[in-house]
Motif scaffolding. Structure first.
Motif, mmCIF file in Angstrom:
data_model
loop_
_atom_site.group_PDB
_atom_site.id
_atom_site.type_symbol
_atom_site.label_atom_id
_atom_site.label_comp_id
_atom_site.label_asym_id
_atom_site.label_seq_id
_atom_site.Cartn_x
_atom_site.Cartn_y
_atom_site.Cartn_z
ATOM 1 N N VAL A 1 3.873 -7.563 12.971
ATOM 2 C CA VAL A 1 2.679 -7.292 13.732
ATOM 3 C C VAL A 1 1.316 -6.952 12.872
ATOM 4 C CG1 VAL A 1 1.337 -5.783 15.492
ATOM 5 C CG2 VAL A 1 3.912 -6.387 15.751
ATOM 6 N N ALA A 2 1.637 -6.140 11.771
ATOM 7 C CA ALA A 2 0.957 -5.879 10.706
ATOM 8 C C ALA A 2 0.146 -7.079 10.053
ATOM 9 C CB ALA A 2 1.458 -4.833 9.529
ATOM 10 N N LEU A 3 1.163 -8.007 9.551
ATOM 11 C CA LEU A 3 0.557 -9.109 8.917
ATOM 12 C C LEU A 3 -0.309 -10.076 9.935
ATOM 13 C CD1 LEU A 3 3.745 -10.181 6.973
ATOM 14 C CD2 LEU A 3 1.533 -8.839 6.136
ATOM 15 N N ARG A 4 0.170 -10.003 11.442
ATOM 16 C CA ARG A 4 -0.669 -10.950 12.298
ATOM 17 C C ARG A 4 -1.864 -10.295 12.478
ATOM 18 N NH1 ARG A 4 3.915 -11.233 15.405
ATOM 19 N NH2 ARG A 4 3.181 -9.591 16.833
ATOM 20 N N ILE A 5 -2.059 -8.860 12.430
ATOM 21 C CA ILE A 5 -3.326 -8.291 12.435
ATOM 22 C C ILE A 5 -4.310 -8.732 11.109
ATOM 23 C CG2 ILE A 5 -4.269 -6.095 12.637
ATOM 24 C CD1 ILE A 5 -2.182 -5.173 14.298
ATOM 25 N N GLY B 1 0.913 -1.007 0.180
ATOM 26 C CA GLY B 1 0.043 -0.082 0.025
ATOM 27 C C GLY B 1 0.864 1.352 0.177
ATOM 28 N N ALA B 2 0.200 2.334 -0.458
ATOM 29 C CA ALA B 2 0.980 3.712 -0.758
ATOM 30 C C ALA B 2 1.604 4.035 0.794
ATOM 31 C CB ALA B 2 0.156 4.612 -1.037
ATOM 32 N N GLY B 3 0.833 3.643 1.932
ATOM 33 C CA GLY B 3 1.426 4.417 3.093
ATOM 34 C C GLY B 3 2.228 3.342 3.906
ATOM 35 N N MET B 4 2.456 2.153 3.272
ATOM 36 C CA MET B 4 3.220 1.009 4.135
ATOM 37 C C MET B 4 4.656 1.048 3.638
ATOM 38 S SD MET B 4 1.017 -0.760 5.614
ATOM 39 C CE MET B 4 2.023 -2.316 5.857
ATOM 40 N N GLU B 5 5.179 1.808 3.026
ATOM 41 C CA GLU B 5 6.626 1.706 2.836
ATOM 42 C C GLU B 5 7.620 1.753 4.145
ATOM 43 O OE1 GLU B 5 4.578 4.265 1.747
ATOM 44 O OE2 GLU B 5 4.862 4.300 -0.401
ATOM 45 N N GLY B 6 7.106 2.442 4.882
ATOM 46 C CA GLY B 6 7.969 2.507 6.160
ATOM 47 C C GLY B 6 7.703 1.370 7.031
ATOM 48 N N VAL B 7 6.593 0.790 7.208
ATOM 49 C CA VAL B 7 6.217 -0.402 7.668
ATOM 50 C C VAL B 7 6.869 -1.769 7.120
ATOM 51 C CG1 VAL B 7 4.200 -2.033 8.404
ATOM 52 C CG2 VAL B 7 3.933 0.337 8.631
ATOM 53 N N ALA B 8 6.862 -1.650 5.798
ATOM 54 C CA ALA B 8 7.297 -2.862 5.159
ATOM 55 C C ALA B 8 8.856 -2.789 5.422
ATOM 56 C CB ALA B 8 7.213 -2.870 3.704
ATOM 57 N N GLY B 9 9.485 -1.760 5.673
ATOM 58 C CA GLY B 9 11.025 -1.664 5.883
ATOM 59 C C GLY B 9 11.644 -2.100 7.413
ATOM 60 N N ARG C 1 6.029 6.588 15.590
ATOM 61 C CA ARG C 1 6.859 6.541 14.507
ATOM 62 C C ARG C 1 6.322 7.641 13.348
ATOM 63 N NH1 ARG C 1 9.350 0.570 14.303
ATOM 64 N NH2 ARG C 1 8.885 -0.005 16.265
ATOM 65 N N GLY C 2 5.541 8.386 13.530
ATOM 66 C CA GLY C 2 5.142 9.496 12.491
ATOM 67 C C GLY C 2 4.338 9.064 11.800
ATOM 68 N N PHE C 3 3.658 7.895 11.779
ATOM 69 C CA PHE C 3 2.811 7.370 10.568
ATOM 70 C C PHE C 3 1.380 8.138 10.747
ATOM 71 C CE2 PHE C 3 5.795 3.991 10.521
ATOM 72 C CZ PHE C 3 6.101 3.689 9.149
ATOM 73 N N ASP C 4 0.316 8.123 9.700
ATOM 74 C CA ASP C 4 -0.969 8.598 9.736
ATOM 75 C C ASP C 4 -1.670 7.512 9.318
ATOM 76 O OD1 ASP C 4 -0.609 8.990 7.072
ATOM 77 O OD2 ASP C 4 -0.238 11.035 7.192
ATOM 78 N N SER C 5 -3.125 7.818 9.106
ATOM 79 C CA SER C 5 -3.835 6.836 8.675
ATOM 80 C C SER C 5 -3.601 6.303 7.172
ATOM 81 C CB SER C 5 -5.636 7.532 8.684
ATOM 82 O OG SER C 5 -5.506 8.641 7.822
ATOM 83 N N ARG C 6 -2.904 6.752 6.389
ATOM 84 C CA ARG C 6 -2.597 6.141 5.290
ATOM 85 C C ARG C 6 -1.626 4.740 5.424
ATOM 86 N NH1 ARG C 6 1.228 11.193 2.740
ATOM 87 N NH2 ARG C 6 1.631 11.183 4.904
ATOM 88 N N ALA C 7 -1.098 4.755 6.724
ATOM 89 C CA ALA C 7 -0.499 3.342 6.945
ATOM 90 C C ALA C 7 -1.586 2.131 6.952
ATOM 91 C CB ALA C 7 0.209 3.316 8.214
ATOM 92 N N LEU C 8 -2.618 2.497 7.136
ATOM 93 C CA LEU C 8 -3.909 1.663 6.884
ATOM 94 C C LEU C 8 -4.201 1.133 5.478
ATOM 95 C CD1 LEU C 8 -6.363 3.334 9.488
ATOM 96 C CD2 LEU C 8 -4.397 1.425 9.801
ATOM 97 N N ASP C 9 -3.808 1.626 4.350
ATOM 98 C CA ASP C 9 -3.882 1.296 3.281
ATOM 99 C C ASP C 9 -3.860 -0.070 2.969
ATOM 100 O OD1 ASP C 9 -4.199 3.746 2.370
ATOM 101 O OD2 ASP C 9 -2.449 4.174 1.357
ATOM 102 N N SER C 10 -2.820 -0.814 3.751
ATOM 103 C CA SER C 10 -2.822 -2.396 3.509
ATOM 104 C C SER C 10 -4.080 -3.381 3.634
ATOM 105 C CB SER C 10 -1.735 -2.905 4.786
ATOM 106 O OG SER C 10 -2.492 -2.548 6.058
ATOM 107 N N PHE C 11 -5.130 -2.754 4.502
ATOM 108 C CA PHE C 11 -6.258 -3.079 4.613
ATOM 109 C C PHE C 11 -6.932 -3.118 3.019
ATOM 110 C CE2 PHE C 11 -5.310 -2.057 8.954
ATOM 111 C CZ PHE C 11 -5.704 -3.381 9.537
ATOM 112 N N ARG C 12 -6.833 -1.885 2.342
ATOM 113 C CA ARG C 12 -7.606 -1.820 1.127
ATOM 114 C C ARG C 12 -6.836 -2.767 0.129
ATOM 115 N NH1 ARG C 12 -11.961 0.154 2.862
ATOM 116 N NH2 ARG C 12 -11.864 2.169 3.816
ATOM 117 N N THR C 13 -5.546 -2.698 0.051
ATOM 118 C CA THR C 13 -4.891 -3.431 -1.035
ATOM 119 C C THR C 13 -5.117 -5.074 -0.804
ATOM 120 O OG1 THR C 13 -2.820 -3.403 0.385
ATOM 121 C CG2 THR C 13 -3.170 -1.762 -1.476
ATOM 122 N N ALA C 14 -5.379 -5.381 0.587
ATOM 123 C CA ALA C 14 -5.243 -6.832 0.922
ATOM 124 C C ALA C 14 -6.617 -7.289 0.492
ATOM 125 C CB ALA C 14 -5.055 -7.368 2.140
ATOM 126 N N GLN C 15 -7.791 -6.267 0.703
ATOM 127 C CA GLN C 15 -9.252 -6.727 0.642
ATOM 128 C C GLN C 15 -9.221 -6.825 -0.968
ATOM 129 O OE1 GLN C 15 -11.669 -3.540 1.052
ATOM 130 N NE2 GLN C 15 -13.479 -4.322 -0.023
#
Length: 407
Positions: free
Chosen positions: A61-65, A46-54, A103-117
């Protein structure tokens, strides 16, 4: 508008479709490893997941959720096929959200739910098309599960977005409170170590400092104060600063420089006044410059003052002599006599004459007027003064400064 607002009122799922959903859910729970890998890949792209993926721990944790949400949706649909699945926010999810905010993330880090959907829906359709060839059953199956999945993701993302924005707001408030507390300790001269102070302030206390106080006129939007501050920073050639919000329309600012350019910035934001302390060094300079800026701020706040920016060097004498307001008033009145209420052009001429070293030609050049006009105005001032200006120049100059700033 969320998807849930677009969906029709829930209708009962036919028994045949309910059984198809249960069968499909079993297939999801027994999904092959390559399906899980594809879902995980989508969740991290997802567009907001770059920092999480790294960040490996955060990613785990994100994948477990995500996996937990899939299991939750499946479990509810096994019991009540096609139902609206309630959001299940676990403690791990709440901790994850707080970690994202820190860590400075905002709601864009939730894009993972949309792309996974999107990927999950494609895989679910493959399952559905393998369950039945009956077009009516297939249509109902896809409609019911599409609604269920989309509602669940919408509800989950909305609730998590509210949590992350709340966490960001709380974090900002906590950070600002810590900053204000650290500033107060430094200003009070408390024995706080430089390391602790700088850690909480995120600002170094060594080197040069110039303190400013930015004040907005009534009705001035708070963002004008921030815009003025940024303009001053750019004009002064600095990229770092320390800012403390002192009130709804007042900022305390420190810039790590001995040279501050503010005139152009203030002219671009006429609703903001800027008081500037003298440049100082290290912790003592940090404190002294701020208290000087507060002194200037009090003088700029005079109801009759038209100045938008002033420096401590300009008001040092006035600040010293104006502590006793009654004495200052008496001194101005006795020294200036009728000149105190003279025409503004006469007062301006006398001030410019003093600033020009009592030279008439230089005064005329500064005022863009003829020297004879300067001479006439000086003569008018002499006629209004109890004692001619040349006989009492120091007292008259000081009285004019006090008149201009505080009387």
């Amino acid at each position: 508008m969320h998807h849930m607002d677009l969906f029709p009122v829930d209708t009962p799922v036919t028994p045949a479709v309910a059984e198809l959903i249960r069968t499909g859910v079993r297939a999801v729970l027994d999904a092959p490893p390559e399906w899980i890998a594809e879902l995980n890949s989508a969740a991290t792209s997802g567009a907001g997941m770059e920092g999480v993926a790294g960040d490996s721990p955060l990613l785990e944790v994100a994948l477990r959720i995500n996996a937990g949400n899939l299991s939750h949706w499946a479990a509810v649909n096994m019991v009540e096929p096609g139902a609206r699945v309630p959001v299940a926010i676990t403690e791990e999810a709440r901790a994850y959200i707080r970690d994202l905010a820190r860590r400075g993330f905002d709601s864009r880090a939730l894009d993972s739910f949309r792309t996974a959907q999107n990927v999950a829906w494609r895989l679910w359709m493959q399952i559905c098309f393998g369950l039945t060839d009956d077009p009516e059953l297939l249509r109902e199956l896809l409609e019911v599960t599409s609604t269920s999945i989309a509602r669940f993701i919408d509800d989950t993302v909305r609730e998590l977005a509210e949590l992350i924005e709340t966490a960001r707001a709380e974090l900002a408030a906590d950070t600002h409170a810590q900053r204000r507390a650290a500033v107060a300790l430094v200003l009070e001269g408390a024995p706080i170590t430089a390391e602790r102070a700088e850690s909480q302030l995120r600002y170094r206390l060594d080197g040069p400092h110039t303190a400013l106080v930015l004040v907005g006129d009534p009705g001035t939007p708070p963002e004008d104060l921030e815009a003025t501050c940024e303009s001053i920073m750019e004009a002064s050639g600095v990229t770092r600063r320390l800012v403390v919000i002192s009130g709804a329309s007042e900022l305390w600012v420190w810039l790590p420089t001995a040279t501050v350019a503010a005139d152009d910035a203030v002219s671009a934001h006429p609703g903001v006044r800027v008081a500037i302390g003298s440049a100082g060094e290290a912790r003592d300079g940090f404190r002294t410059s701020h208290f000087q800026a507060l002194t200037v701020r009090r003088l700029l706040g005079r109801p009759r003052s038209s100045r938008r920016v002033a420096r401590y060097e300009q008001v040092r004498l006035v600040a010293l002599l104006g502590e006793d307001r009654a004495a200052a008033d008496e001194f101005v009145t006795s020294t200036l006599g009728e000149l105190k209420g003279a025409d503004v052009q006469v007062l301006e001429c006398v001030r410019a004459w003093f600033a020009a070293g009592c030279r008439v030609s230089e005064t005329a050049a500064v005022l863009y007027t003829h020297r004879n006009t300067v001479l006439r105005r000086l003569a008018r001032a002499d006629a209004l003064l109890p004692v001619p200006v040349r006989e009492n120049p120091v007292h008259v100059a000081v009285a004019l400064e006090l008149l201009d700033w505080i009387v």
